[in-house]
Design a protein around this motif. Structure first.
Motif, PDB file in Angstrom:
ATOM      1  N   UNK A  34       9.073  42.126  76.223  1.00 56.57           N
ATOM      2  CA  UNK A  34       9.947  43.116  74.562  1.00 56.57           C
ATOM      3  C   UNK A  34      10.815  43.226  76.124  1.00 56.57           C
ATOM      4  N   UNK A  35      11.012  43.107  77.025  1.00 55.73           N
ATOM      5  CA  UNK A  35      12.083  43.037  77.468  1.00 55.73           C
ATOM      6  C   UNK A  35      13.673  42.169  77.675  1.00 55.73           C
ATOM      7  N   UNK A  36      12.743  40.298  77.620  1.00 47.60           N
ATOM      8  CA  UNK A  36      13.078  39.204  77.062  1.00 47.60           C
ATOM      9  C   UNK A  36      14.550  39.738  75.580  1.00 47.60           C
ATOM     10  N   UNK A  37      13.049  40.295  74.664  1.00 54.66           N
ATOM     11  CA  UNK A  37      14.411  40.040  73.653  1.00 54.66           C
ATOM     12  C   UNK A  37      14.902  41.385  73.326  1.00 54.66           C
ATOM     13  N   UNK A  38      14.517  42.848  73.374  1.00 55.70           N
ATOM     14  CA  UNK A  38      15.209  43.269  73.552  1.00 55.70           C
ATOM     15  C   UNK A  38      17.000  43.086  74.612  1.00 55.70           C
ATOM     16  N   UNK A  39      16.549  42.823  75.207  1.00 52.03           N
ATOM     17  CA  UNK A  39      17.928  41.999  76.760  1.00 52.03           C
ATOM     18  C   UNK A  39      18.729  40.822  76.098  1.00 52.03           C
ATOM     19  N   UNK A  40      17.888  39.823  75.081  1.00 50.52           N
ATOM     20  CA  UNK A  40      18.914  39.223  74.410  1.00 50.52           C
ATOM     21  C   UNK A  40      19.262  39.869  72.885  1.00 50.52           C
ATOM     22  N   UNK A  41      19.202  40.578  72.205  1.00 54.55           N
ATOM     23  CA  UNK A  41      19.356  41.589  71.488  1.00 54.55           C
ATOM     24  C   UNK A  41      20.798  42.667  72.122  1.00 54.55           C
ATOM     25  N   UNK A  42      20.674  42.909  72.938  1.00 51.16           N
ATOM     26  CA  UNK A  42      21.739  43.704  73.829  1.00 51.16           C
ATOM     27  C   UNK A  42      23.168  42.368  74.016  1.00 51.16           C
ATOM     28  N   UNK A  43      22.603  41.698  74.744  1.00 45.94           N
ATOM     29  CA  UNK A  43      23.710  40.785  75.280  1.00 45.94           C
ATOM     30  C   UNK A  43      24.218  40.307  74.053  1.00 45.94           C
ATOM     31  N   UNK A  44      24.266  39.889  72.855  1.00 46.58           N
ATOM     32  CA  UNK A  44      24.219  39.121  71.847  1.00 46.58           C
ATOM     33  C   UNK A  44      25.436  40.443  70.971  1.00 46.58           C
ATOM     34  N   UNK A  45      24.616  42.034  71.042  1.00 49.11           N
ATOM     35  CA  UNK A  45      25.860  42.914  70.880  1.00 49.11           C
ATOM     36  C   UNK A  45      27.287  43.121  71.653  1.00 49.11           C
ATOM     37  N   UNK A  46      26.835  42.941  73.076  1.00 46.14           N
ATOM     38  CA  UNK A  46      27.901  42.377  73.222  1.00 46.14           C
ATOM     39  C   UNK A  46      29.038  41.334  73.077  1.00 46.14           C
ATOM     40  N   UNK A  47      27.960  40.654  73.008  1.00 49.91           N
ATOM     41  CA  UNK A  47      29.042  38.853  72.792  1.00 49.91           C
ATOM     42  C   UNK A  47      30.037  39.322  71.269  1.00 49.91           C
ATOM     43  N   UNK A  48      29.331  39.749  70.461  1.00 50.03           N
ATOM     44  CA  UNK A  48      29.983  40.171  69.395  1.00 50.03           C
ATOM     45  C   UNK A  48      29.886  41.580  68.742  1.00 50.03           C
ATOM     46  N   UNK A  49      30.988  41.526  69.345  1.00 49.60           N
ATOM     47  CA  UNK A  49      31.283  43.200  69.080  1.00 49.60           C
ATOM     48  C   UNK A  49      32.058  43.945  67.969  1.00 49.60           C
ATOM     49  N   UNK A  50      31.728  42.847  66.611  1.00 44.49           N
ATOM     50  CA  UNK A  50      32.323  43.191  65.096  1.00 44.49           C
ATOM     51  C   UNK A  50      31.454  42.951  64.166  1.00 44.49           C
ATOM     52  N   UNK A  51      30.350  42.747  64.123  1.00 41.85           N
ATOM     53  CA  UNK A  51      29.603  42.651  64.057  1.00 41.85           C
ATOM     54  C   UNK A  51      28.486  43.704  63.480  1.00 41.85           C
ATOM     55  N   UNK A  52      28.923  44.641  62.400  1.00 45.53           N
ATOM     56  CA  UNK A  52      28.496  46.050  62.419  1.00 45.53           C
ATOM     57  C   UNK A  52      26.988  46.200  63.026  1.00 45.53           C
ATOM     58  N   UNK A  53      26.840  47.282  62.790  1.00 45.48           N
ATOM     59  CA  UNK A  53      25.751  48.012  64.024  1.00 45.48           C
ATOM     60  C   UNK A  53      24.895  48.751  62.800  1.00 45.48           C
ATOM     61  N   UNK A  54      23.814  48.595  62.573  1.00 45.77           N
ATOM     62  CA  UNK A  54      22.873  49.308  61.528  1.00 45.77           C
ATOM     63  C   UNK A  54      22.287  50.820  62.084  1.00 45.77           C
ATOM     64  N   UNK A  55      22.229  51.489  60.999  1.00 48.41           N
ATOM     65  CA  UNK A  55      21.919  52.691  61.422  1.00 48.41           C
ATOM     66  C   UNK A  55      20.362  52.873  61.136  1.00 48.41           C
ATOM     67  N   UNK A  56      19.563  53.438  62.188  1.00 51.15           N
ATOM     68  CA  UNK A  56      18.203  53.423  61.961  1.00 51.15           C
ATOM     69  C   UNK A  56      18.237  55.287  61.968  1.00 51.15           C
ATOM     70  N   UNK A  57      16.988  55.206  59.929  1.00 50.72           N
ATOM     71  CA  UNK A  57      17.244  56.251  59.477  1.00 50.72           C
ATOM     72  C   UNK A  57      16.433  57.280  59.800  1.00 50.72           C
ATOM     73  N   UNK A  58      15.760  58.884  59.273  1.00 44.35           N
ATOM     74  CA  UNK A  58      14.959  59.879  60.408  1.00 44.35           C
ATOM     75  C   UNK A  58      13.183  58.610  60.368  1.00 44.35           C
ATOM     76  N   UNK A  59      12.898  57.835  59.066  1.00 44.06           N
ATOM     77  CA  UNK A  59      12.129  57.291  58.453  1.00 44.06           C
ATOM     78  C   UNK A  59      12.462  55.705  59.456  1.00 44.06           C
ATOM     79  N   UNK A  60      12.966  55.579  60.098  1.00 38.93           N
ATOM     80  CA  UNK A  60      13.030  54.104  60.914  1.00 38.93           C
ATOM     81  C   UNK A  60      13.172  53.275  60.222  1.00 38.93           C
ATOM     82  N   UNK A  61      14.024  53.392  58.957  1.00 38.46           N
ATOM     83  CA  UNK A  61      14.096  52.022  58.473  1.00 38.46           C
ATOM     84  C   UNK A  61      15.910  52.101  58.408  1.00 38.46           C
ATOM     85  N   UNK A  62      15.856  50.744  59.047  1.00 37.64           N
ATOM     86  CA  UNK A  62      17.197  49.593  59.456  1.00 37.64           C
ATOM     87  C   UNK A  62      18.316  49.715  58.643  1.00 37.64           C
TER      88      UNK A  62
END
Length: 156
Positions: A34-62
């Motif tokens: 689980x930590x590997x996947x989360x860290x991969x996700x964070x790394x991709x976000x740092x490498x490509x900061x211009x890709x729009x970030x999703x919002x997670x609603x109160x119902x956990x919908x992305x």
């Protein structure tokens, strides 16, 4: 912050997994995967900061907007790599949002503060005002639910 989220008091709180279900999984392997996947996700976000970030609603919908450019292979590998990365990020957003939809409020707080924002477990214990025994249950339930949603198989 890479995720925009909003927790409201009116959401339905999901129950923690029973101890018998948690014991079916190897917690060390689940935690690492689980930590590997989360860290991969964070790394991709740092490498490509211009890709729009999703919002997670109160119902956990992305909710996200991500535009994938079609290419005629004039620029070649760079565009293909960027498109593959955007698709991988979308997949990770979807997988993580599916996992988050199964978590209770305390499990979500564990995910956000400890796994995602890398704060200490002691910080979270103080924040949610719980005992260490109950915290271990929250942590184990969160990790197993995330592992199931992220297709990590780590049975004992």
């Amino acid at each position: 912050m890479l995720f925009e989220y909003k927790l409201e008091d009116n959401i339905v709180d999901n129950p923690a997994l029973p101890r018998e279900e948690i014991q079916k999984y190897d917690m060390d392997i689940c935690y690492e995967e689980v930590l590997k996947k989360i860290n991969e996700f964070i790394t991709l976000q740092v490498q490509y900061p211009n890709i729009p970030k999703p919002r997670i609603t109160s119902n956990y919908e992305v909710r996200y907007e991500c535009f994938i450019k079609s290419s005629n292979d004039k620029v070649g590998n760079y565009i293909a790599k960027k498109c593959d990365t955007e698709m991988r990020m979308q997949t990770l957003y979807s997988e993580i949002s599916l996992a988050l939809s199964t978590l209770s409020r305390d499990e979500f707080t564990y995910f956000l503060d400890v796994l995602y924002l890398k704060k200490s477990e002691n910080y979270l214990i103080d924040k949610i005002q719980t005992t260490r025994h109950l915290f271990k249950t929250i942590k184990a339930s969160c990790i197993v639910k995330m592992a199931i949603a992220l297709n990590v198989s780590a049975y004992s």
